[in-house]
Design an enzyme around this catalytic site. Structure first.
Site, PDB file in Angstrom:
ATOM      1  N   CYS A 172      -5.486   7.931   2.026  1.00 54.65           N
ATOM      2  CA  CYS A 172      -6.616   6.983   2.072  1.00 54.65           C
ATOM      3  C   CYS A 172      -7.491   7.238   3.298  1.00 54.65           C
ATOM      4  O   CYS A 172      -8.713   7.134   3.222  1.00 54.65           O
ATOM      5  CB  CYS A 172      -6.100   5.547   2.052  1.00 54.65           C
ATOM      6  SG  CYS A 172      -5.428   5.075   0.447  1.00 54.65           S
ATOM      7  N   ASN A 177      -3.276  -2.027  -5.141  1.00 52.22           N
ATOM      8  CA  ASN A 177      -2.511  -0.832  -5.525  1.00 52.22           C
ATOM      9  C   ASN A 177      -2.117  -0.922  -6.991  1.00 52.22           C
ATOM     10  O   ASN A 177      -1.835  -2.003  -7.524  1.00 52.22           O
ATOM     11  CB  ASN A 177      -1.305  -0.603  -4.609  1.00 52.22           C
ATOM     12  CG  ASN A 177      -0.347  -1.768  -4.522  1.00 52.22           C
ATOM     13  OD1 ASN A 177      -0.739  -2.925  -4.679  1.00 52.22           O
ATOM     14  ND2 ASN A 177       0.910  -1.486  -4.249  1.00 52.22           N
ATOM     15  N   ILE A 178      -2.145   0.226  -7.642  1.00 49.78           N
ATOM     16  CA  ILE A 178      -1.859   0.316  -9.079  1.00 49.78           C
ATOM     17  C   ILE A 178      -0.810   1.420  -9.255  1.00 49.78           C
ATOM     18  O   ILE A 178      -1.119   2.606  -9.095  1.00 49.78           O
ATOM     19  CB  ILE A 178      -3.138   0.648  -9.872  1.00 49.78           C
ATOM     20  CG1 ILE A 178      -4.227  -0.402  -9.599  1.00 49.78           C
ATOM     21  CG2 ILE A 178      -2.821   0.723 -11.379  1.00 49.78           C
ATOM     22  CD1 ILE A 178      -5.617  -0.009 -10.081  1.00 49.78           C
ATOM     23  N   GLU A 179       0.427   0.998  -9.537  1.00 46.21           N
ATOM     24  CA  GLU A 179       1.527   1.969  -9.631  1.00 46.21           C
ATOM     25  C   GLU A 179       1.678   2.487 -11.055  1.00 46.21           C
ATOM     26  O   GLU A 179       0.980   2.053 -11.981  1.00 46.21           O
ATOM     27  CB  GLU A 179       2.819   1.311  -9.118  1.00 46.21           C
ATOM     28  CG  GLU A 179       2.687   0.937  -7.644  1.00 46.21           C
ATOM     29  CD  GLU A 179       3.959   0.447  -7.005  1.00 46.21           C
ATOM     30  OE1 GLU A 179       4.930   0.119  -7.720  1.00 46.21           O
ATOM     31  OE2 GLU A 179       3.982   0.394  -5.753  1.00 46.21           O
ATOM     32  N   CYS A 201      -3.558   3.744  -4.242  1.00 48.24           N
ATOM     33  CA  CYS A 201      -3.501   2.719  -3.198  1.00 48.24           C
ATOM     34  C   CYS A 201      -4.670   1.740  -3.329  1.00 48.24           C
ATOM     35  O   CYS A 201      -5.726   2.079  -3.874  1.00 48.24           O
ATOM     36  CB  CYS A 201      -3.580   3.363  -1.825  1.00 48.24           C
ATOM     37  SG  CYS A 201      -2.137   4.305  -1.353  1.00 48.24           S
ATOM     38  N   CYS A 259      -2.517   4.717   4.278  1.00 47.33           N
ATOM     39  CA  CYS A 259      -1.767   5.978   4.263  1.00 47.33           C
ATOM     40  C   CYS A 259      -2.708   7.145   4.609  1.00 47.33           C
ATOM     41  O   CYS A 259      -3.935   6.990   4.649  1.00 47.33           O
ATOM     42  CB  CYS A 259      -1.126   6.195   2.886  1.00 47.33           C
ATOM     43  SG  CYS A 259      -2.261   6.797   1.629  1.00 47.33           S
ATOM     44  N   GLU A 297      -6.708   0.734  -1.053  1.00 45.68           N
ATOM     45  CA  GLU A 297      -7.922   1.182  -0.353  1.00 45.68           C
ATOM     46  C   GLU A 297      -8.732   2.134  -1.226  1.00 45.68           C
ATOM     47  O   GLU A 297      -9.952   2.032  -1.319  1.00 45.68           O
ATOM     48  CB  GLU A 297      -7.547   1.905   0.956  1.00 45.68           C
ATOM     49  CG  GLU A 297      -6.816   1.046   1.969  1.00 45.68           C
ATOM     50  CD  GLU A 297      -5.298   1.082   1.805  1.00 45.68           C
ATOM     51  OE1 GLU A 297      -4.818   1.130   0.653  1.00 45.68           O
ATOM     52  OE2 GLU A 297      -4.607   1.041   2.829  1.00 45.68           O
TER      53      GLU A 297
HETATM   54  N1  THU Z   1       0.031   1.434  -0.644  1.00 49.12           N
HETATM   55  C1  THU Z   1      -1.268   1.032  -0.619  1.00 49.12           C
HETATM   56  O1  THU Z   1      -1.808   0.517  -1.592  1.00 49.12           O
HETATM   57  N2  THU Z   1      -1.967   1.216   0.530  1.00 49.12           N
HETATM   58  C2  THU Z   1      -1.439   1.705   1.675  1.00 49.12           C
HETATM   59  O2  THU Z   1      -2.155   1.853   2.629  1.00 49.12           O
HETATM   60  C3  THU Z   1      -0.014   2.064   1.746  1.00 49.12           C
HETATM   61  C4  THU Z   1       0.695   2.079   0.458  1.00 49.12           C
HETATM   62  C5  THU Z   1       0.805   1.197  -1.862  1.00 49.12           C
HETATM   63  C6  THU Z   1       1.199   2.412  -2.653  1.00 49.12           C
HETATM   64  C7  THU Z   1       2.419   1.901  -3.385  1.00 49.12           C
HETATM   65  O3  THU Z   1       1.998   1.226  -4.550  1.00 49.12           O
HETATM   66  C8  THU Z   1       3.025   0.892  -2.446  1.00 49.12           C
HETATM   67  O4  THU Z   1       1.999   0.536  -1.527  1.00 49.12           O
HETATM   68  C9  THU Z   1       4.240   1.374  -1.698  1.00 49.12           C
HETATM   69  O5  THU Z   1       3.989   2.593  -1.085  1.00 49.12           O
END
Ligand code: THU
Length: 139
Positions: free
Chosen positions: A97, A46-48, A57, A94, A59
């Site tokens: 995804c 994940n890259i915020e 996300c 999520c 995935e």
């Molecule tokens: N996130 C994912 O990378 N994959 C998921 O299936 C659920 C959520 C990440 C998004 C965000 O960076 C962090 O988790 C919290 O929601």
């Protein structure tokens, strides 16, 4: 090792991918490893973002890396997520995804593996995670 990786090896790839997570806001680190039908693995994390909504996300990072390299035939994806050094619970993809998976995978056969360790995991088909989904075959 055969053409298709064993599940525990795919989970190991996801755990490695998780180390690259950029998640300074949620602190929730996610790693994914996407297996193609010909045995290649694409990792994603994940890259915020400070503006929050551009966050990607793990995935989708894995899918977009693979798709942008010309891959279109996918076997399965392993996902690991949590706050600590080791995932403390099962992380499921999520809804966004799941919808991306629906675009590129056969929902009856594509497998989503969520894991807390190499040997502790739950495997579901995409259809189980996104029943009655809307995809390319509806158009
Ligand atoms: N996130 C994912 O990378 N994959 C998921 O299936 C659920 C959520 C990440 C998004 C965000 O960076 C962090 O988790 C919290 O929601």
């Amino acid at each position: 090792m055969g053409l298709i990786l064993k599940t525990n090896e795919l989970i190991k790839e996801a755990l490695e991918a998780r180390k690259m997570s950029y998640s300074p806001y949620s602190k929730y680190k996610v790693g994914a490893a996407l297996l193609t039908k010909d045995g290649k693995v694409y990792r994603g994390c994940n890259i915020e973002n400070a503006a929050y909504t551009p966050t990607n996300c793990a995935e989708r990072t894995a899918f977009f890396k693979a798709l942008s390299e010309g891959e279109h035939d996918f076997e399965s994806i392993a996902v690991v997520g949590g706050y600590g050094d080791i995932p403390e619970g099962y992380a499921y993809p999520c809804g966004v995804c799941r919808q991306v998976m629906m675009e590129f995978c056969d929902s009856k056969t594509f497998k989503v593996i969520t894991a807390i360790s190499e040997n502790e995991y739950i495997e579901k088909t995409l259809e189980e995670l996104l029943p009655l989904g809307f995809g390319p075959s509806n158009l």
